[in-house]
Write a protein that holds these residues in place. Structure first.
Motif, PDB file in Angstrom:
ATOM      1  N   GLY A  12       0.842  -1.183   0.000  1.00  0.00           N
ATOM      2  CA  GLY A  12       0.000   0.000   0.000  1.00  0.00           C
ATOM      3  C   GLY A  12       0.882   1.239   0.000  1.00  0.00           C
ATOM      4  O   GLY A  12       2.102   1.149  -0.167  1.00  0.00           O
ATOM      5  N   ILE A  13       0.275   2.396   0.178  1.00  0.00           N
ATOM      6  CA  ILE A  13       1.014   3.650   0.124  1.00  0.00           C
ATOM      7  C   ILE A  13       2.126   3.649   1.176  1.00  0.00           C
ATOM      8  O   ILE A  13       1.854   3.513   2.366  1.00  0.00           O
ATOM      9  N   ALA A  14       3.364   3.797   0.747  1.00  0.00           N
ATOM     10  CA  ALA A  14       4.578   3.791   1.585  1.00  0.00           C
ATOM     11  C   ALA A  14       4.866   2.407   2.165  1.00  0.00           C
ATOM     12  O   ALA A  14       6.025   2.010   2.283  1.00  0.00           O
ATOM     13  N   LYS A  15       3.825   1.663   2.526  1.00  0.00           N
ATOM     14  CA  LYS A  15       4.030   0.317   3.066  1.00  0.00           C
ATOM     15  C   LYS A  15       4.628  -0.613   2.003  1.00  0.00           C
ATOM     16  O   LYS A  15       5.438  -1.491   2.315  1.00  0.00           O
ATOM     17  N   GLY A  16       4.211  -0.431   0.750  1.00  0.00           N
ATOM     18  CA  GLY A  16       4.766  -1.232  -0.332  1.00  0.00           C
ATOM     19  C   GLY A  16       6.257  -0.990  -0.507  1.00  0.00           C
ATOM     20  O   GLY A  16       7.029  -1.911  -0.781  1.00  0.00           O
ATOM     21  N   GLN A  17       6.668   0.274  -0.330  1.00  0.00           N
ATOM     22  CA  GLN A  17       8.092   0.594  -0.399  1.00  0.00           C
ATOM     23  C   GLN A  17       8.856  -0.132   0.711  1.00  0.00           C
ATOM     24  O   GLN A  17       9.973  -0.620   0.498  1.00  0.00           O
ATOM     25  N   ILE A  18       8.244  -0.218   1.891  1.00  0.00           N
ATOM     26  CA  ILE A  18       8.900  -0.896   3.020  1.00  0.00           C
ATOM     27  C   ILE A  18       9.080  -2.381   2.725  1.00  0.00           C
ATOM     28  O   ILE A  18      10.141  -2.959   3.010  1.00  0.00           O
ATOM     29  N   VAL A  19       8.061  -3.030   2.137  1.00  0.00           N
ATOM     30  CA  VAL A  19       8.184  -4.459   1.813  1.00  0.00           C
ATOM     31  C   VAL A  19       9.311  -4.670   0.801  1.00  0.00           C
ATOM     32  O   VAL A  19      10.096  -5.617   0.914  1.00  0.00           O
ATOM     33  N   ARG A  20       9.408  -3.768  -0.175  1.00  0.00           N
ATOM     34  CA  ARG A  20      10.506  -3.861  -1.152  1.00  0.00           C
ATOM     35  C   ARG A  20      11.854  -3.708  -0.454  1.00  0.00           C
ATOM     36  O   ARG A  20      12.833  -4.373  -0.804  1.00  0.00           O
ATOM     37  N   GLU A  21      11.922  -2.814   0.534  1.00  0.00           N
ATOM     38  CA  GLU A  21      13.177  -2.616   1.268  1.00  0.00           C
ATOM     39  C   GLU A  21      13.522  -3.845   2.107  1.00  0.00           C
ATOM     40  O   GLU A  21      14.695  -4.252   2.179  1.00  0.00           O
ATOM     41  N   ILE A  22      12.517  -4.431   2.744  1.00  0.00           N
ATOM     42  CA  ILE A  22      12.746  -5.666   3.506  1.00  0.00           C
ATOM     43  C   ILE A  22      13.323  -6.738   2.582  1.00  0.00           C
ATOM     44  O   ILE A  22      14.285  -7.432   2.921  1.00  0.00           O
ATOM     45  N   ASP A  23      12.733  -6.857   1.397  1.00  0.00           N
ATOM     46  CA  ASP A  23      13.208  -7.861   0.442  1.00  0.00           C
ATOM     47  C   ASP A  23      14.638  -7.563   0.002  1.00  0.00           C
ATOM     48  O   ASP A  23      15.477  -8.471  -0.071  1.00  0.00           O
ATOM     49  N   ALA A  24      14.936  -6.297  -0.281  1.00  0.00           N
ATOM     50  CA  ALA A  24      16.277  -5.920  -0.733  1.00  0.00           C
ATOM     51  C   ALA A  24      17.329  -6.225   0.327  1.00  0.00           C
ATOM     52  O   ALA A  24      18.496  -6.451   0.015  1.00  0.00           O
ATOM     53  N   LEU A  25      16.904  -6.230   1.593  1.00  0.00           N
ATOM     54  CA  LEU A  25      17.816  -6.506   2.705  1.00  0.00           C
ATOM     55  C   LEU A  25      17.879  -7.992   3.072  1.00  0.00           C
ATOM     56  O   LEU A  25      18.482  -8.361   4.071  1.00  0.00           O
ATOM     57  N   GLY A  26      17.224  -8.814   2.275  1.00  0.00           N
ATOM     58  CA  GLY A  26      17.291 -10.255   2.527  1.00  0.00           C
ATOM     59  C   GLY A  26      16.184 -10.784   3.408  1.00  0.00           C
ATOM     60  O   GLY A  26      16.220 -11.952   3.820  1.00  0.00           O
ATOM     61  N   GLY A  27      15.176  -9.955   3.708  1.00  0.00           N
ATOM     62  CA  GLY A  27      14.036 -10.409   4.501  1.00  0.00           C
ATOM     63  C   GLY A  27      13.104 -11.294   3.684  1.00  0.00           C
ATOM     64  O   GLY A  27      13.254 -11.433   2.468  1.00  0.00           O
ATOM     65  N   TYR A  28      12.123 -11.880   4.359  1.00  0.00           N
ATOM     66  CA  TYR A  28      11.267 -12.879   3.715  1.00  0.00           C
ATOM     67  C   TYR A  28       9.892 -12.348   3.267  1.00  0.00           C
ATOM     68  O   TYR A  28       9.198 -13.008   2.498  1.00  0.00           O
ATOM     69  N   SER A  29       9.472 -11.185   3.746  1.00  0.00           N
ATOM     70  CA  SER A  29       8.089 -10.732   3.520  1.00  0.00           C
ATOM     71  C   SER A  29       7.713 -10.646   2.046  1.00  0.00           C
ATOM     72  O   SER A  29       6.614 -11.032   1.648  1.00  0.00           O
ATOM     73  N   GLY A  30       8.614 -10.113   1.216  1.00  0.00           N
ATOM     74  CA  GLY A  30       8.319  -9.966  -0.203  1.00  0.00           C
ATOM     75  C   GLY A  30       8.163 -11.302  -0.897  1.00  0.00           C
ATOM     76  O   GLY A  30       7.253 -11.497  -1.720  1.00  0.00           O
ATOM     77  N   ILE A  31       9.041 -12.247  -0.561  1.00  0.00           N
ATOM     78  CA  ILE A  31       8.983 -13.587  -1.171  1.00  0.00           C
ATOM     79  C   ILE A  31       7.680 -14.289  -0.782  1.00  0.00           C
ATOM     80  O   ILE A  31       6.975 -14.841  -1.633  1.00  0.00           O
ATOM     81  N   VAL A  32       7.344 -14.243   0.515  1.00  0.00           N
ATOM     82  CA  VAL A  32       6.119 -14.897   0.996  1.00  0.00           C
ATOM     83  C   VAL A  32       4.893 -14.284   0.331  1.00  0.00           C
ATOM     84  O   VAL A  32       3.964 -14.999  -0.082  1.00  0.00           O
ATOM     85  N   THR A  33       4.884 -12.969   0.198  1.00  0.00           N
ATOM     86  CA  THR A  33       3.747 -12.289  -0.430  1.00  0.00           C
ATOM     87  C   THR A  33       3.586 -12.717  -1.882  1.00  0.00           C
ATOM     88  O   THR A  33       2.476 -13.029  -2.333  1.00  0.00           O
ATOM     89  N   ASP A  34       4.680 -12.747  -2.628  1.00  0.00           N
ATOM     90  CA  ASP A  34       4.610 -13.165  -4.033  1.00  0.00           C
ATOM     91  C   ASP A  34       4.112 -14.598  -4.167  1.00  0.00           C
ATOM     92  O   ASP A  34       3.342 -14.913  -5.072  1.00  0.00           O
ATOM     93  N   GLU A  35       4.558 -15.461  -3.271  1.00  0.00           N
ATOM     94  CA  GLU A  35       4.204 -16.881  -3.353  1.00  0.00           C
ATOM     95  C   GLU A  35       2.746 -17.138  -2.982  1.00  0.00           C
ATOM     96  O   GLU A  35       2.192 -18.184  -3.338  1.00  0.00           O
ATOM     97  N   THR A  36       2.117 -16.215  -2.256  1.00  0.00           N
ATOM     98  CA  THR A  36       0.770 -16.477  -1.731  1.00  0.00           C
ATOM     99  C   THR A  36      -0.250 -15.409  -2.133  1.00  0.00           C
ATOM    100  O   THR A  36      -1.363 -15.384  -1.617  1.00  0.00           O
ATOM    101  N   ALA A  37       0.126 -14.535  -3.069  1.00  0.00           N
ATOM    102  CA  ALA A  37      -0.778 -13.445  -3.473  1.00  0.00           C
ATOM    103  C   ALA A  37      -1.938 -13.969  -4.309  1.00  0.00           C
ATOM    104  O   ALA A  37      -1.807 -14.953  -5.041  1.00  0.00           O
ATOM    105  N   ILE A  38      -3.073 -13.294  -4.206  1.00  0.00           N
ATOM    106  CA  ILE A  38      -4.221 -13.608  -5.062  1.00  0.00           C
ATOM    107  C   ILE A  38      -4.586 -12.408  -5.940  1.00  0.00           C
ATOM    108  O   ILE A  38      -5.397 -12.525  -6.848  1.00  0.00           O
ATOM    109  N   GLN A  39      -3.986 -11.248  -5.647  1.00  0.00           N
ATOM    110  CA  GLN A  39      -4.200 -10.068  -6.488  1.00  0.00           C
ATOM    111  C   GLN A  39      -3.034  -9.104  -6.282  1.00  0.00           C
ATOM    112  O   GLN A  39      -2.484  -9.014  -5.176  1.00  0.00           O
ATOM    113  N   PHE A  40      -2.650  -8.382  -7.344  1.00  0.00           N
ATOM    114  CA  PHE A  40      -1.578  -7.385  -7.241  1.00  0.00           C
ATOM    115  C   PHE A  40      -2.031  -6.089  -7.895  1.00  0.00           C
ATOM    116  O   PHE A  40      -2.637  -6.095  -8.970  1.00  0.00           O
TER     117      PHE A  40
END
Length: 625
Positions: free
Chosen positions: A54-82
């Motif tokens: 979402g607004i600004a929150k989406g940027q944070i998830v991208r940053e978590i992913d860029a730093l090696g976190g898991y949130s972005g990967i889990v979201t992509d694997e389990t998303a039903i809409q983008f």
């Protein structure tokens, strides 16, 4: 008593979004880590809406992913809409958001954590902390076990003395169907921590089979969905589920008002502050009394379930009032409730009691992350968990802390805001909170952060190689546009079609591509551009990165210069033992605030509420500047 004879490097208390990212980061840093939670079945559960970003929150998830976190990967694997939000605005505002399958999201998180080396799990409630001479030594569980640790991260979410409210009913709980956590707050207060109470809420969940979607407005996902993770292993969605939009009415509002005298929000039972930007439905109709309707977003909870999340109808009103009012929303006439909405109060600790690495000032090696710091949202929690996990591991390893600055990441803005300003209401990230949001875009989080993560050892060589390739190809494409001219006879038909002023001589492609009327689909029509793209293996991600660079080069350069100025003040350190009361030229308020916050740099001091520019000038003079 203890069956746990080993001492862990890091113990993470709580298995929500903050705890999951903290455990993953700590373990991936090589620290021997234990994740302790009251329910292993509910690791990383989406307690509220089934969505990430979402607004600004989406940027944070991208940053978590860029730093090696898991949130972005889990979201992509389990998303039903983008959806990419705000595409009609500049790229600083583009924000990715994904609707998730709630059950698969938690399952994927657990699977990824179980495949992480150096990570153990244990199900029990933590009822106390072992603190000796202001140093954390471990935790004490309900079953009576003392587990030793070199550092502890508390990510208890809404569970600390949680209290659930539905109408006139009140009962202890950290989430519907789960008990509250007791003992931690009391131990922290004993050693001098300042605790407070906050409130959040959640809407009803209903059965999709009882709704008439033909009376609602369909909200499909993007035609060309993107994804969160920069890794090539995750793929964009090929099929999506639609959400829907419905509206309340004056009749709905009138019915809701009949329950105000029994609402814990209005009869005084709830004293704590709720989230300003995600208010309950009763709060909305009370604060915006002139509005005759409010939007409701009808969100499916997964691919196969019939459970629906009624976003926008968060409430703690009595069940009978929830039922009567929701039935008056078009499409909900025959609604069947799976569970009613409720409010929850919980303990938090003013984040001004933390250092920039999220370690507490009062107790060494003790870290806080997530809602315990007064934040709201999965994304804000995950970001703090990631940073706390990294820093707890670094502290144990005797290494310098990892701190992101405000011009480097939204995560840096989030943490600096919390520890410098504190919060009196649940903190939520917005793009407007960042001074350098043109630099902190969702598309370049990997370019900004992955090299740092690789140096720390939490980003793979694969990630770094992708970043290097992305930067090299972007630079190559930009250089091609800067150095290649196009004849006016070739470009004018393209300009005329877009109502852009024609030219009377050859021009560099870069200058023409920067025009706001042209997008890069037009630029691809320039002679030689498509051939260049194909010959150099330039994909859509590189094209987007190049377009942002070309069109916003002036803004980006200006923000970089401003960030450089800020960095100079960041380099002026203030000793931890500095006595502000000796500086008589400071205002009384400044002395009080500076003494409480203990800023580590002049730059941080300048962001404290109540510290004026003249106070900063006095400090600079006093520090020998």
């Amino acid at each position: 008593m203890s069956l746990f004879t080993d001492t862990y490097d890091v113990i993470v208390v709580g298995g929500g979004h903050a705890g999951s990212e903290a455990a993953a980061a700590s373990a991936n840093m090589g620290a021997k880590t234990l994740l302790i939670t009251m329910s292993l079945q509910n690791i990383a559960q989406m307690s509220c809406n089934p969505a990430m970003g979402g607004i600004a929150k989406g940027q944070i998830v991208r940053e978590i992913d860029a730093l090696g976190g898991y949130s972005g990967i889990v979201t992509d694997e389990t998303a039903i809409q983008f959806k990419m939000l705000n595409k009609s605005k500049g790229p600083a505002m583009w924000s990715p958001r994904a609707q998730s399958d709630r059950m698969r999201f938690a399952e994927k998180w657990r699977m990824m954590l179980e495949q992480t080396d150096n990570l153990d799990f244990y199900q029990d409630m933590v009822r106390g902390l072992i603190i000796e001479d202001n140093v954390i030594k471990g935790i004490r569980t309900t079953l009576g076990f003392d587990i030793k640790a070199k550092s502890v991260i508390i990510t208890a979410g809404t569970f600390l003395n949680g209290l659930i409210h539905i109408g006139e009913k009140t009962f202890g709980g950290g989430r519907a169907g789960e008990s509250a956590s007791t003992g931690i707050t009391e131990d922290l207060v004993k050693v001098g921590f300042e605790a407070g109470r906050m409130k959040t809420g959640t809407p009803p969940r209903v059965d999709a089979r009882s709704l008439d979607f033909s009376k609602m407005v369909e909200q499909p996902g993007d035609e060309k969905p993107e994804k969160f993770s920069y890794l090539s292993s995750t793929k964009p969605l090929e099929k999506q589920r639609s959400c829907y939009m419905a509206y309340t009415s004056q009749e709905v509002h009138d019915l809701l008002r009949t329950g105000f005298d029994r609402s814990p929000m209005f009869n005084g039972r709830i004293q704590s502050t709720g989230p300003r930007y995600c208010p309950s439905i009763e709060d909305k109709i009370d604060r915006f009394a002139t509005k005759d309707k409010h939007q409701l977003f009808i969100e499916p909870e997964g691919w196969d379930t019939t459970e629906i999340y009624v976003n926008g109808f968060s409430t703690s009103l009595p069940e009978d009032v929830q039922d009567k009012a929701l039935r008056k929303v078009a499409g909900f006439e025959n609604v069947k409730f799976l569970r009613f909405g409720y409010a929850i109060e919980y303990d938090f600790f003013q984040p001004t009691q933390l250092k920039h690495n999220l370690e507490t000032k009062l107790v060494s090696n003790l870290f806080f992350a997530g809602q315990i710091n007064g934040t709201t949202g999965y994304e804000e929690a995950g970001a703090q968990g990631l940073m706390a996990g990294i820093n707890a591991a670094l502290k144990v390893q005797g290494k310098a802390p990892f701190i992101l600055k405000r011009h480097e990441a939204y995560i840096g803005v989030l943490i600096d805001d919390l520890i410098t300003k504190g919060t009196e209401e649940p903190y939520r990230m917005f793009t407007s909170r960042a001074e350098y949001r043109t630099l902190l875009r969702q598309d370049n989080a990997d370019l900004r952060l992955t090299p740092m993560a690789y140096e720390l050892g939490i980003a793979s060589k694969e990630r770094l190689d992708r970043v290097i390739e992305k930067q090299e190809k972007t630079d190559l494409f930009v250089a091609f546009l800067r150095n290649t001219s196009i004849k006016h006879t070739d470009v004018n038909p393209i300009l005329e079609a877009k109502n852009s002023a024609v030219v009377d001589q050859s021009m560099k492609m870069f200058k023409l591509a920067a025009r706001p009327q042209l997008d890069f689909e037009d630029v691809k029509k320039f002679p030689g551009v498509l051939e260049f793209i194909e010959a150099n293996g330039i994909d859509d991600e590189i094209v987007e990165q190049t377009e942002v660079h070309v069109k916003y080069a002036g803004y980006i350069d200006k923000e970089k210069k401003n960030a450089d100025k800020l960095t100079r003040l960041e380099n002026v350190s203030i000793p931890e033992s500095f006595d502000y009361h000796k500086v008589k030229s400071l205002s009384i308020e400044a002395r009080q605030k500076l003494t409480k916050i203990k800023p580590v740099t002049i730059s941080q001091a300048s962001r404290i509420s109540g510290v004026s520019p003249s106070d900063i000038s006095v400090l600079l003079v006093y520090m020998g500047r």
